[in-house]
Design a protein around this motif. Structure first.
Motif, PDB file in Angstrom:
ATOM      1  N   PRO A  97       0.821  -1.213   0.000  1.00 23.44           N
ATOM      2  CA  PRO A  97       0.000   0.000   0.000  1.00 23.44           C
ATOM      3  C   PRO A  97       0.850   1.255   0.000  1.00 23.44           C
ATOM      4  N   VAL A  98       0.292   2.310  -0.573  1.00 21.54           N
ATOM      5  CA  VAL A  98       0.935   3.625  -0.546  1.00 21.54           C
ATOM      6  C   VAL A  98       0.281   4.423   0.574  1.00 21.54           C
ATOM      7  N   LEU A  99       1.062   4.791   1.576  1.00 22.89           N
ATOM      8  CA  LEU A  99       0.522   5.465   2.753  1.00 22.89           C
ATOM      9  C   LEU A  99       0.905   6.941   2.746  1.00 22.89           C
ATOM     10  N   PRO A 100      -0.019   7.824   3.144  1.00 22.18           N
ATOM     11  CA  PRO A 100       0.310   9.254   3.243  1.00 22.18           C
ATOM     12  C   PRO A 100       1.306   9.480   4.375  1.00 22.18           C
ATOM     13  N   PRO A 101       2.520   9.922   4.097  1.00 21.85           N
ATOM     14  CA  PRO A 101       3.589   9.896   5.100  1.00 21.85           C
ATOM     15  C   PRO A 101       3.348  10.765   6.322  1.00 21.85           C
ATOM     16  N   GLU A 102       2.631  11.882   6.188  1.00 25.71           N
ATOM     17  CA  GLU A 102       2.480  12.801   7.309  1.00 25.71           C
ATOM     18  C   GLU A 102       1.267  12.481   8.185  1.00 25.71           C
ATOM     19  N   MET A 103       0.476  11.517   7.786  1.00 21.70           N
ATOM     20  CA  MET A 103      -0.695  11.146   8.572  1.00 21.70           C
ATOM     21  C   MET A 103      -0.258  10.259   9.740  1.00 21.70           C
ATOM     22  N   THR A 104      -0.947  10.372  10.875  1.00 17.48           N
ATOM     23  CA  THR A 104      -0.612   9.506  11.998  1.00 17.48           C
ATOM     24  C   THR A 104      -1.301   8.152  11.822  1.00 17.48           C
ATOM     25  N   SER A 149       5.288   7.732   8.064  1.00 18.34           N
ATOM     26  CA  SER A 149       6.623   7.712   7.462  1.00 18.34           C
ATOM     27  C   SER A 149       7.680   7.148   8.403  1.00 18.34           C
ATOM     28  N   ALA A 150       7.379   7.085   9.699  1.00 17.32           N
ATOM     29  CA  ALA A 150       8.355   6.625  10.684  1.00 17.32           C
ATOM     30  C   ALA A 150       8.230   5.127  10.977  1.00 17.32           C
ATOM     31  N   VAL A 159      -0.678  -1.699  10.027  1.00 12.53           N
ATOM     32  CA  VAL A 159      -1.544  -0.513  10.015  1.00 12.53           C
ATOM     33  C   VAL A 159      -2.616  -0.638   8.927  1.00 12.53           C
ATOM     34  N   THR A 160      -2.236  -1.115   7.758  1.00  9.38           N
ATOM     35  CA  THR A 160      -3.229  -1.258   6.686  1.00  9.38           C
ATOM     36  C   THR A 160      -4.267  -2.308   7.045  1.00  9.38           C
ATOM     37  N   LEU A 161      -3.850  -3.345   7.738  1.00 10.56           N
ATOM     38  CA  LEU A 161      -4.814  -4.353   8.177  1.00 10.56           C
ATOM     39  C   LEU A 161      -5.737  -3.776   9.249  1.00 10.56           C
ATOM     40  N   ALA A 162      -5.176  -2.943  10.144  1.00 16.35           N
ATOM     41  CA  ALA A 162      -5.998  -2.318  11.171  1.00 16.35           C
ATOM     42  C   ALA A 162      -7.069  -1.422  10.546  1.00 16.35           C
ATOM     43  N   ARG A 163      -6.691  -0.682   9.504  1.00 16.92           N
ATOM     44  CA  ARG A 163      -7.687   0.148   8.817  1.00 16.92           C
ATOM     45  C   ARG A 163      -8.808  -0.726   8.247  1.00 16.92           C
ATOM     46  N   ALA A 164      -8.444  -1.871   7.667  1.00 13.86           N
ATOM     47  CA  ALA A 164      -9.460  -2.766   7.111  1.00 13.86           C
ATOM     48  C   ALA A 164     -10.379  -3.316   8.207  1.00 13.86           C
ATOM     49  N   LEU A 165      -9.819  -3.650   9.368  1.00 14.81           N
ATOM     50  CA  LEU A 165     -10.647  -4.180  10.460  1.00 14.81           C
ATOM     51  C   LEU A 165     -11.558  -3.096  11.030  1.00 14.81           C
ATOM     52  N   ALA A 166     -11.060  -1.851  11.090  1.00 15.56           N
ATOM     53  CA  ALA A 166     -11.898  -0.752  11.559  1.00 15.56           C
ATOM     54  C   ALA A 166     -13.091  -0.538  10.637  1.00 15.56           C
ATOM     55  N   GLN A 167     -12.947  -0.921   9.404  1.00 22.14           N
ATOM     56  CA  GLN A 167     -14.030  -0.814   8.421  1.00 22.14           C
ATOM     57  C   GLN A 167     -15.200  -1.733   8.756  1.00 22.14           C
ATOM     58  N   GLU A 168     -14.926  -2.763   9.580  1.00 25.08           N
ATOM     59  CA  GLU A 168     -15.925  -3.758   9.982  1.00 25.08           C
ATOM     60  C   GLU A 168     -16.625  -4.378   8.773  1.00 25.08           C
TER      61      GLU A 168
END
Length: 270
Positions: A97-104, A149-150, A159-168
């Motif tokens: 995945p391409v992640l926005p670097p400045e987002m937490t 980015s860190a 993190v990408t999997l966590a976003r998918a799980l939050a999607q329920e």
């Protein structure tokens, strides 16, 4: 069945039926008439050598690649659903995945709730709770305020999997979900997905390179070879020395662990 009735049935029963799935890239067929069925709460793994069409087939199932054939979730044709409706049913996690670097981390995981929000609505308490549950489940709470980015490659994958799980979602499509993880985190992630199947009735389709891992966790395997189904069935029926030798051109032994699932061991050249 009316469209609304089909959508409601899909929300209540997330079994997957893929029929005649075909994909062309730059005019070249790369996936040929792939069909498979996953019952609600089931786990299907697409396996096969590099270039077999696994990731392309998964992207097509997610509605991210133009394709022929149909993909139905609980009876609803995903190709006929609007994007927001599809996102309430299906979450897709790409391999790179391409992640926005400045987002937490917390902000990014909270994006998984977008499909559940009204137009211009802001996340509410339920949305934030879903995001926090996903962060905790994947051992990401200590990194919640860190910039994307860190993060290391394995942390970004979680993190990408966590976003998918939050999607329920009701259907989770994962492209090589553990490729950047160490052994401990790999087991933790796969066990978590397995638990969610039991707790939420979550249906899972993954691509996996590791044949032993695929055989340990998935109920059904589909072996792809040059975009075609070479074999499908239980892990014991698909992960055999004969099939692996033919499709992968590899030397292996296949043994059986106490639970009855196959274990693949590569053999050094004599």
């Amino acid at each position: 069945m009316t469209p609304e009735a089909a959508r409601q049935e899909a929300r209540e029963s997330a079994g997957v039926d893929v029929s005649g799935l075909g994909v062309e890239l730059a005019g070249t067929p790369v996936v040929h008439a792939v069909s498979c069925t996953v019952p609600p709460g089931g786990w299907l793994a697409l396996i096969g050598p590099n270039g077999a069409g696994k990731s392309t087939a998964l992207r097509a199932m997610a509605g991210l690649a133009r394709h022929t054939g149909t993909v139905r979730v609980g009876g609803a044709d995903l190709g006929r659903l609007r994007g927001r409706e599809r996102a309430r049913l299906v979450a897709y996690v790409p391999q790179a995945p391409v992640l926005p670097p400045e987002m937490t981390v917390r902000e990014y995981v909270l994006l998984g709730r977008t499909a559940h929000l009204g137009h211009l609505a802001r996340p509410g308490g339920r949305d934030r709770q879903a995001a926090e549950r996903a962060l905790t489940a994947l051992d990401l709470a200590p990194f919640a305020d860190r910039r994307l980015s860190a993060l290391s490659g394995g942390e970004r994958q979680r993190v990408t999997l966590a976003r998918a799980l939050a999607q329920e979602p009701r259907l989770l499509l994962l492209d090589e979900p553990t490729s950047a993880l160490d052994l401990g985190h790999e087991q933790h992630v796969l066990d978590l997905i397995d638990d969610l199947r039991a707790e939420r009735g979550l249906t899972v389709v993954t691509t996996l390179h590791d044949l032993t891992v695929a055989a340990q966790y998935a109920d059904t395997l589909v072996l792809l070879d040059h975009g075609r189904v070479a074999a499908s069935g239980t892990p014991a029926a698909v992960v055999t020395e004969r099939l692996i030798s033919r499709v992968y051109a590899a030397r292996v032994t296949v043994t059986t662990e106490p639970g009855g699932r196959p274990v693949v061991t590569p053999l050094r050249r004599p």
